[in-house]
Design a protein around this motif. Sequence first.
Motif, mmCIF file in Angstrom:
data_model
loop_
_atom_site.group_PDB
_atom_site.id
_atom_site.type_symbol
_atom_site.label_atom_id
_atom_site.label_comp_id
_atom_site.label_asym_id
_atom_site.label_seq_id
_atom_site.Cartn_x
_atom_site.Cartn_y
_atom_site.Cartn_z
ATOM 1 N N ALA A 103 0.832 -1.202 0.000
ATOM 2 C CA ALA A 103 0.000 0.000 0.000
ATOM 3 C C ALA A 103 0.870 1.256 0.000
ATOM 4 O O ALA A 103 0.554 2.243 -0.670
ATOM 5 N N GLN A 104 1.965 1.238 0.736
ATOM 6 C CA GLN A 104 2.799 2.435 0.828
ATOM 7 C C GLN A 104 3.817 2.532 -0.290
ATOM 8 O O GLN A 104 4.152 3.629 -0.736
ATOM 9 N N LEU A 105 4.363 1.380 -0.734
ATOM 10 C CA LEU A 105 5.494 1.430 -1.659
ATOM 11 C C LEU A 105 5.178 0.857 -3.035
ATOM 12 O O LEU A 105 6.050 0.811 -3.894
ATOM 13 N N GLY A 106 3.937 0.416 -3.227
ATOM 14 C CA GLY A 106 3.572 -0.155 -4.521
ATOM 15 C C GLY A 106 3.964 -1.627 -4.601
ATOM 16 O O GLY A 106 4.808 -2.101 -3.845
ATOM 17 N N ASP A 107 3.334 -2.326 -5.531
ATOM 18 C CA ASP A 107 3.612 -3.753 -5.682
ATOM 19 C C ASP A 107 4.680 -3.941 -6.749
ATOM 20 O O ASP A 107 4.919 -3.058 -7.569
ATOM 21 N N GLN A 108 5.355 -5.074 -6.717
ATOM 22 C CA GLN A 108 6.288 -5.464 -7.771
ATOM 23 C C GLN A 108 6.592 -6.948 -7.576
ATOM 24 O O GLN A 108 6.358 -7.490 -6.490
ATOM 25 N N PRO A 109 7.098 -7.632 -8.620
ATOM 26 C CA PRO A 109 7.288 -9.092 -8.536
ATOM 27 C C PRO A 109 8.108 -9.520 -7.329
ATOM 28 O O PRO A 109 7.817 -10.560 -6.730
ATOM 29 N N ALA A 110 9.123 -8.737 -6.948
ATOM 30 C CA ALA A 110 9.972 -9.148 -5.829
ATOM 31 C C ALA A 110 9.199 -9.174 -4.511
ATOM 32 O O ALA A 110 9.685 -9.688 -3.511
ATOM 33 N N LEU A 111 7.978 -8.583 -4.492
ATOM 34 C CA LEU A 111 7.172 -8.611 -3.279
ATOM 35 C C LEU A 111 6.196 -9.791 -3.280
ATOM 36 O O LEU A 111 5.271 -9.839 -2.463
ATOM 37 N N ASP A 112 6.393 -10.704 -4.189
ATOM 38 C CA ASP A 112 5.731 -12.010 -4.082
ATOM 39 C C ASP A 112 6.047 -12.570 -2.695
ATOM 40 O O ASP A 112 7.185 -12.493 -2.224
ATOM 41 N N ALA A 113 5.022 -13.122 -2.011
ATOM 42 C CA ALA A 113 5.155 -13.477 -0.594
ATOM 43 C C ALA A 113 6.365 -14.368 -0.313
ATOM 44 O O ALA A 113 7.148 -14.099 0.599
ATOM 45 N N ASP A 114 6.551 -15.395 -1.107
ATOM 46 C CA ASP A 114 7.662 -16.321 -0.841
ATOM 47 C C ASP A 114 9.017 -15.635 -0.987
ATOM 48 O O ASP A 114 9.922 -15.818 -0.172
ATOM 49 N N ASN A 115 9.152 -14.880 -2.080
ATOM 50 C CA ASN A 115 10.423 -14.197 -2.323
ATOM 51 C C ASN A 115 10.722 -13.200 -1.209
ATOM 52 O O ASN A 115 11.856 -13.089 -0.731
#
Lengths: 495, 495
Positions: free
Chosen positions: A318-330
């Motif tokens: 919510a604060q920093l935006g989403d991106q692939p590296a924020l996939d839960a496992d990674n």
Amino acid sequence: MSTAYQQLTATFLRLSRFGHLSAIAGWDMQTMMPPAGSRVRGEALAELSVLQHEILTDKRTAALLDEAEQASLNDVERANLLEMRRAWQQAALLPASLVEAKSIAGSRCEHAWRQQRPANDWQGFAANLKEVVKLSREEAAMRADANGGSRYDALLDLFEPGMNSAQLDQTFGDLKTWLPDLLQRVQEKQAQQPIDFPLGPFAVEGQRQLGLAVMKQLGFDFNAGRLDVSAHPFCGGVPEDVRITTRYSENEFLSALMGVIHETGHARYEQNLPKQWPGQPVALARSTAIHESQSLFMEMQLGRSAPFLQLILPQIKAQLGDQPALDADNYIRLTQRVKSSLIRVDADEVSYPAHVILRYEIERALIEGEIEVDDIPAMWDEKMMAYLNLDTRGNYRDGCMQDIHWTDGAFGYFPTYTLGAMYAAQLFQAVKRALPQLDSLIQSGDLQPIFDWLQQNIWQHGSRFSTQQLMVNATGEPLNPHWFRQHLETRYLGA
Amino acid sequence: MSTAYQQLTATFLRLSRFGHLSAIAGWDMQTMMPPAGSRVRGEALAELSVLQHEILTDKRTAALLDEAEQASLNDVERANLLEMRRAWQQAALLPASLVEAKSIAGSRCEHAWRQQRPANDWQGFAANLKEVVKLSREEAAMRADANGGSRYDALLDLFEPGMNSAQLDQTFGDLKTWLPDLLQRVQEKQAQQPIDFPLGPFAVEGQRQLGLAVMKQLGFDFNAGRLDVSAHPFCGGVPEDVRITTRYSENEFLSALMGVIHETGHARYEQNLPKQWPGQPVALARSTAIHESQSLFMEMQLGRSAPFLQLILPQIKAQLGDQPALDADNYIRLTQRVKSSLIRVDADEVSYPAHVILRYEIERALIEGEIEVDDIPAMWDEKMMAYLNLDTRGNYRDGCMQDIHWTDGAFGYFPTYTLGAMYAAQLFQAVKRALPQLDSLIQSGDLQPIFDWLQQNIWQHGSRFSTQQLMVNATGEPLNPHWFRQHLETRYLGA
């Protein structure tokens, strides 16, 4: 006519008020003060410190302590009196000339170190450090003569009352038998799991909002504290007004976030210390290691656990935006990444104790007179290779010159980091026993039962019990490194 | 062996260091402190204040003053000793019981006033104020007995040494002969010139950047100070680290901007006080009115002058965007708008003195025992009608209950506002004589010659000279209200 004990409580209340001003002016110096204020601020704080020392070591204080010790007191009063005596003795034992010489030598060493470290100038640094070590040895000898125990124990006692090097040797000795191997196995395992690193820039204001949101989640009382920025993160202020700080990098947000969680652990302890004994030493935090156990409980035990990481992931996005590296496992792999490195403050929780044990072994030998300053680099190189498999030869800057602790003679402090980590693991284990559904509580955001447990078992007691008694009351046993080992093996090897 | 004078300088240096901590903790309380810190902060500051009072009124200090006054001293030392004696006498003259009673009555009156004012509860307020007035009369009587002069003069002297009510009666009496008429003529003239009001919202961050830019233009040293936000704007901190504050409204930006310019005037005086007598009273600002003259010099003389307004207009547009109301002529009319109103703190520079004179006349009569608290509202109504042509009957809230000054017994303070305005006009006139091309210097942004003049004539002298001597040295004559009248007539009637 008030009793000796009552007069002492009035004196310590007065001292705590001066301590309040010192804490706030100290916080301001690190967070708000423009450069030109530095000299007069230093002078003002030194003047106050002289006054505090005079009040504490006044002849009347000593006489009142003697008198109160003969009086009939309840348990809390007795514990308070013990802490008063401790504070008095720490202040009164050393001759003023030694205190001043230590202060001057420490300032000179630290000041020069700021240039010498980047220049990798070991010879220059060693010359100043020798004077600091010489004076610290004198201090240690005086304190040991007064209290019994070894010289190093006398310094350790300043930070961690009740602890001694015999117990440290045993505890750290145990760690040394399994930690290097564990560290290697974890790194081998993690080498199989590729990691993506999130791509910045991450706006400072977004990171700040994220930090505030997580502090709120962790129960920080914003009515009684603040979050600000400083070069070196710390928790300061007073229990009624706790000031924590962090520092932001636009390239990477996890360090600042985990730093905020760490300081929030310190802060919650301070904010929840007992209020019914205002200004009394018995109302203060138990010890450096217990304080560190609270920050590491929040950061390492709770904060880097998978359910908590999952809980706060939506806030991060919510604060920093989403991106692939924020996939839960990674993102969990990222937060639990283990990698031997040269620098202690950047170390993960698996390699951190190796940094501490190495420093403990060197500083103890130094204070006991078994080695000299000139012996440090070789000992450092050897132990870094043995414990962390890293070559530090010739690299003083990122080796034995990396920390500030020795420059001003704070020998005896390093062990408290790892004691804190072990206490944190032991406490978290006790929480698990008390709250069988712990993981699902965390993942659902219902952290209050955890805080209630800490309040019940740690925070509310201040310095009422010895560290050992506090741990026995809270967990059923004194310090037991087994829980730390189990924690690391479970989290990092899934054992 | 150090002389009595040297020992006194050491004592006052020590006091200034405690004063430093008090100033920073006080600033923090207004700008940073969360609510729960309030009680302990108050206690800590009170404890420090008791300590400062004890050091100052110690018997040894009195003996040293006596001894130093017999010694051979140079001019600066003599001036310093005079200020030391003043500080000592102000602190030592009153019995502790009266100081404490005043403090309690003042706190109670102010605390209740916060509710009573919005409730328009004059009766409730009057009950508390009577106690404050009674104790202030006792204080005034004691101070007058010790120093000669009238009772009111004795309180006035606390803020404005060397000033007395005979001179105020004459000066304010002169103002009263022309001010109400001028006020009416200006308002009639301005009624012919329509004004457009700029339309918000004006983002707080843009206003802050604007304030910082204008502070920079005015020579504020950011290496030795800060700008922050507080409910009531002030200038605090210490000369090496000056903290000014403002408050922002998104609807209107001129109040905050002019407030910043005002506080910057205070700040530049503080930042440029003499550094060669550290911690000594002679290095402090001369008086409340001279301090106010520096803020009003910046805000009213320089800051609201057409060339300065033109100079900063591009910065305003850069930060807040352009709009028709920021047409240069309209914007200057807006900034120089005159309108009688009920509230002193919102008053323009033409009507402001009327507010002050009214308060002066009431508080002097009150302290001299010529009227009682119950007489205040009728006297207020009558004078508001006579000086400002405004009806205040029954409106206590925006009448005699609007200010905080009387609630804690700061009688003698109000006159310094208008003395400051008159000193500012007189100083600006002297700058004009010294710098014939003043308007074009200002419009080109070359303000350094103005600051050099203030540095040369005011700032660097601290309290070395009496207020009157300082003004004579700087302008060739003692306080002369003519220049204030000429300033108002020129600016507002183009005379």
